[in-house]
Design an enzyme around this catalytic site. Structure first.
Site: not given
Ligand code: KIV
Length: 273
Positions: A42-43, A81, A110, A112, A179
């Protein structure tokens, strides 16, 4: 690289290399460079979509970018994500994870959270959807964590992170992102959990590392101490585009080399009103 190979690599061989990517060209570059896994994180919100944080990113955004990545790679594990509030309930998680796997083509998702989301991990894994967990600084909870700061410096916070990591491993996560943790804490978690730990700002003792691609390539305005610019792609691109602009304005581009010929005499016989 499959989910099973990734999980079973713990304790053998060199550290796992993971990076984010959000489009086909960079996914191809990452695969050619030999990375083990790509995260469509989600970055993408900060790195590509012009947002200042991860909150506005939607499932549709992640599906769109994951599909671009999975079309471009053959041998690299692709993890997508689940964005903000897309796994608030087990039903949301099942529906959205299925979309990321089915439409996006990812091999895993993924999520959180530690203890609080271990039940979600269990539900997904029981339905055959592999989960990478993520503890420590979890950007989707930045408001309650007090912003983007190192987590787990004191005993009670560190113990909570340890409990969360163990709960995720017990729930069936195949790997876990750590992280922004003190390196010794990340090392202790790595020693005690049975799944690979993937660090970002968590020191050298993790089983692997992950970084945001745009931070590594000098394409972001972030200035994270845990990252490193390995190539200044923004300034290389700016120089190339300045040269292009200069050549268009001077008439040097396009030259004959970039021009096409039609059949002899065609243009002479055209009529214009
Ligand atoms: O969204 C992302 O890029 C992340 C990484 C920084 C692990 O969660």
């Amino acid at each position: 690289m499959t989910v099973a190979e990734f999980r079973e690599s713990k304790g053998c061989g060199p550290p796992l290399v993971c990076v984010t990517a959000y489009d086909a060209p960079f996914a191809q570059v990452a695969e050619c460079a030999g990375v083990d896994a790509i995260l469509v994180g989600d970055s993408v919100g900060r790195a590509v979509l012009g947002y200042t944080n991860e909150f506005p990113v939607t499932v549709s955004d992640i599906v769109h970018h994951t599909a671009a990545v999975t079309r471009a790679v053959n041998n690299t594990l692709v993890v997508a994500d689940l964005p903000y509030q897309s796994y608030a309930t087990p039903d949301d998680a099942l529906r959205n994870a299925a979309t990321l796997l089915q439409t996006g083509g990812a091999a895993a998702v993924k999520i959180e959270g530690g203890l609080a989301t271990a039940n979600i991990t269990k539900e997904l894994v029981n339905r055959g959807m592999p989960v990478m967990a993520h503890v420590g600084l979890t950007p989707q909870s930045a408001h309650v964590l007090g912003g983007y700061r190192v987590q787990g410096k004191g005993l009670s916070e560190a113990q909570e992170i340890v409990n969360g990591a163990q709960a995720q491993a017990n729930a069936g996560a195949f790997a876990i992102v750590l992280e922004m943790l003190p390196a010794k804490l990340a090392g202790a978690i790595t020693k005690h959990v049975t799944i690979p730990t993937i660090g970002i700002g968590a020191g050298v003792h993790c089983d692997g590392q992950i970084q945001v691609l745009h931070d590594l390539l000098g394409l972001s305005s972030s200035d994270f101490r845990h990252s490193h610019v390995f190539a200044e792609i923004a300034s290389i691109s700016e120089a190339a585009l300045s040269e292009y602009a200069q050549q268009v304005r001077s008439g040097d581009f396009p030259s004959l080399e970039q021009s096409f010929k039609g059949r002899r005499g065609t243009v002479k016989r055209l009529t214009f009103e």
